[in-house]
Motif scaffolding. Structure first.
Motif, mmCIF file in Angstrom:
data_model
loop_
_atom_site.group_PDB
_atom_site.id
_atom_site.type_symbol
_atom_site.label_atom_id
_atom_site.label_comp_id
_atom_site.label_asym_id
_atom_site.label_seq_id
_atom_site.Cartn_x
_atom_site.Cartn_y
_atom_site.Cartn_z
ATOM 1 N N GLU A 56 62.398 127.042 -38.980
ATOM 2 C CA GLU A 56 61.200 126.640 -38.237
ATOM 3 C C GLU A 56 61.421 125.349 -37.456
ATOM 4 O OE1 GLU A 56 58.644 128.245 -37.630
ATOM 5 O OE2 GLU A 56 58.640 129.855 -39.111
ATOM 6 N N ARG A 57 62.675 124.869 -37.448
ATOM 7 C CA ARG A 57 63.084 123.717 -36.646
ATOM 8 C C ARG A 57 62.390 122.417 -37.059
ATOM 9 N NH1 ARG A 57 63.996 126.498 -30.668
ATOM 10 N NH2 ARG A 57 65.705 127.845 -31.368
ATOM 11 N N LYS A 58 62.287 122.224 -38.368
ATOM 12 C CA LYS A 58 61.708 120.986 -38.889
ATOM 13 C C LYS A 58 62.585 119.789 -38.529
ATOM 14 C CE LYS A 58 61.685 122.737 -43.092
ATOM 15 N NZ LYS A 58 62.020 124.149 -42.777
ATOM 16 N N SER A 59 63.900 119.969 -38.651
ATOM 17 C CA SER A 59 64.823 118.851 -38.398
ATOM 18 C C SER A 59 64.753 118.328 -36.963
ATOM 19 C CB SER A 59 66.260 119.264 -38.737
ATOM 20 O OG SER A 59 66.388 119.539 -40.113
ATOM 21 N N PRO A 60 64.819 119.205 -35.925
ATOM 22 C CA PRO A 60 64.719 118.690 -34.552
ATOM 23 C C PRO A 60 63.397 117.981 -34.280
ATOM 24 C CG PRO A 60 65.579 120.927 -34.555
ATOM 25 C CD PRO A 60 65.103 120.656 -35.945
ATOM 26 N N VAL A 61 62.308 118.489 -34.848
ATOM 27 C CA VAL A 61 60.996 117.856 -34.642
ATOM 28 C C VAL A 61 60.989 116.447 -35.206
ATOM 29 C CG1 VAL A 61 58.562 117.933 -35.306
ATOM 30 C CG2 VAL A 61 59.702 120.019 -34.529
ATOM 31 N N VAL A 62 61.422 116.318 -36.459
ATOM 32 C CA VAL A 62 61.431 115.005 -37.112
ATOM 33 C C VAL A 62 62.394 114.054 -36.411
ATOM 34 C CG1 VAL A 62 61.999 113.790 -39.255
ATOM 35 C CG2 VAL A 62 60.722 115.941 -39.342
ATOM 36 N N LYS A 63 63.520 114.583 -35.924
ATOM 37 C CA LYS A 63 64.525 113.747 -35.263
ATOM 38 C C LYS A 63 63.941 113.040 -34.046
ATOM 39 C CE LYS A 63 69.062 114.020 -33.008
ATOM 40 N NZ LYS A 63 70.176 114.929 -32.599
ATOM 41 N N PHE A 64 63.197 113.758 -33.216
ATOM 42 C CA PHE A 64 62.587 113.153 -32.028
ATOM 43 C C PHE A 64 61.650 112.004 -32.416
ATOM 44 C CE2 PHE A 64 63.481 117.247 -29.754
ATOM 45 C CZ PHE A 64 64.159 116.700 -28.677
ATOM 46 N N ALA A 209 58.896 116.923 -44.467
ATOM 47 C CA ALA A 209 58.854 118.349 -44.141
ATOM 48 C C ALA A 209 59.725 119.073 -45.163
ATOM 49 C CB ALA A 209 59.372 118.599 -42.727
ATOM 50 N N GLY A 210 59.276 120.230 -45.585
ATOM 51 C CA GLY A 210 60.033 120.977 -46.582
ATOM 52 C C GLY A 210 59.677 122.451 -46.574
ATOM 53 N N GLN A 211 60.456 123.223 -47.300
ATOM 54 C CA GLN A 211 60.250 124.661 -47.373
ATOM 55 C C GLN A 211 59.166 125.014 -48.404
ATOM 56 O OE1 GLN A 211 64.012 126.693 -47.851
ATOM 57 N NE2 GLN A 211 65.048 125.277 -46.456
ATOM 58 N N PRO A 212 58.606 126.207 -48.305
ATOM 59 C CA PRO A 212 57.514 126.601 -49.214
ATOM 60 C C PRO A 212 57.856 126.497 -50.696
ATOM 61 C CG PRO A 212 57.618 128.109 -47.366
ATOM 62 C CD PRO A 212 58.805 127.212 -47.237
ATOM 63 N N TYR A 213 59.131 126.712 -51.067
ATOM 64 C CA TYR A 213 59.462 126.642 -52.487
ATOM 65 C C TYR A 213 59.241 125.226 -53.025
ATOM 66 C CZ TYR A 213 63.983 124.229 -51.959
ATOM 67 O OH TYR A 213 64.954 123.309 -51.712
ATOM 68 N N LEU A 214 59.414 124.208 -52.148
ATOM 69 C CA LEU A 214 59.155 122.834 -52.566
ATOM 70 C C LEU A 214 57.662 122.612 -52.788
ATOM 71 C CD1 LEU A 214 61.601 120.904 -50.213
ATOM 72 C CD2 LEU A 214 61.811 121.207 -52.678
ATOM 73 N N TRP A 215 56.876 123.189 -51.905
ATOM 74 C CA TRP A 215 55.422 123.130 -52.055
ATOM 75 C C TRP A 215 54.990 123.799 -53.354
ATOM 76 C CZ3 TRP A 215 50.684 121.528 -51.080
ATOM 77 C CH2 TRP A 215 49.600 122.387 -51.246
ATOM 78 N N ASP A 216 55.552 124.972 -53.639
ATOM 79 C CA ASP A 216 55.222 125.686 -54.872
ATOM 80 C C ASP A 216 55.606 124.868 -56.107
ATOM 81 O OD1 ASP A 216 54.303 127.807 -53.383
ATOM 82 O OD2 ASP A 216 56.184 128.926 -53.471
#
Length: 299
Positions: A56-64, A209-216
């Motif tokens: 879902e491109r979390k890394s590029p978003v946070v990088k900016f 930002a993290g994946q759903p398993y982290l949320w769970d």
């Protein structure tokens, strides 16, 4: 900037919007407090967590969003390196003179006390830290003691597991700093093997930002749930655009990027140049005060 990031990365604007609000909130901590009523005020920091699947491109978003904060930190420390060394030398000189008087058996206790007090008032010196990422509770306490406020920004929220005792010898959770820093509550750490740390108003902004398993795993973790940490966060579940993205998407206008970077530079310069006692109180106007009160009381 939010729209530009969303367009070039092919992501839901909510992702960049959530992260950027948390990041910018750091610029105002230790400078302002929001006063709801006479005996209740809070610093304007935001804890946020973006929950999104892989790709879902979390890394590029946070990088900016993170880049101007990292750039400012590097530039600030380079420009003030000589000043840091001078202050450190002065502190050592004061302590050396006090120690020398004591060893010589001087009866001038007033002078000894004066030298030690001057050294203590200098406090911790050295490189300033703005952003932290993969960090342990102990390191967070140390850095907060030196910097008073920090921005925890990362595209990997798994580091929150460090605070549940994952790397401690006894597996005992250490949530105190991350809990207290949300409301700027005073923090005192006294350990037999370490120097005492006292922070009158620690402030921590968090953008993760993290994946759903982290949320769970957070939801099912009794430490997170019962400590009140979960309710301190704003959560973002962005709409997926996987399968509809194009490589030739519109790039961010360089002027927009430059304006964003300059804004962060201005805000951080003001934050770092402000005196510690210059924290200002902000208040609602009459209409906003009533709207907030009604929302609080009803929902």
């Amino acid at each position: 900037m939010v729209i530009g990031i969303a367009e070039t990365t092919g992501t839901d604007p909510a992702m960049a919007a959530t992260s950027i609000l948390s990041a910018i909130s750091y610029c105002f901590t230790s400078r302002y407090r929001m006063q709801g009523k006479a005996d209740h005020s809070e610093p304007p920091m935001i804890y946020s967590f973006i929950v999104a699947e892989p790709s879902e491109r979390k890394s590029p978003v946070v990088k900016f969003i993170k880049k101007p904060f990292v750039d400012f930190e590097l530039k600030y420390n380079q420009e003030h390196a000589e000043e840091f060394h001078k202050i450190e030398a002065m502190k050592k000189k004061l302590l050396f003179e006090a120690d020398k008087l004591e060893k010589e058996g001087s009866k001038d206790v007033d002078q000894i006390a004066k030298l030690k007090t001057q050294a203590e008032q200098i406090g911790d010196v050295g490189k300033r830290r703005i952003t932290v990422e993969d960090i342990t509770p102990e390191s967070l306490i140390q850095l907060m003691g030196k910097n008073k406020s920090l921005l925890m920004i990362s595209d990997e929220a798994g580091m929150l597991g460090n605070f549940t005792g994952r790397y401690s010898n006894n597996n005992i959770p250490n949530m105190d700093m991350i809990l207290k820093a949300w409301s700027g509550e005073s923090f005192f750490c006294d350990r037999a093997t370490k120097e005492s740390i006292q922070i009158s108003n620690p402030c921590l902004s968090i953008s993760l930002a993290g994946q759903p398993y982290l949320w769970d795993s957070m939801i099912s973790n009794s430490v997170f749930r019962n400590s009140g940490l979960l309710v301190r966060f704003f959560y973002c579940f962005p709409k997926s655009k996987v399968g509809t993205r194009r490589y030739d998407s519109k790039s961010i206008d360089p002027i927009v990027v430059d304006n964003y970077n300059r804004l962060i530079d201005i805000l951080l310069t003001r934050k770092f140049n402000a005196k510690p006692t210059e924290e200002k109180f902000l208040k609602f106007d009459e209409t906003a005060q009533q709207d907030f009160t009604d929302y609080y009381n009803n929902y």
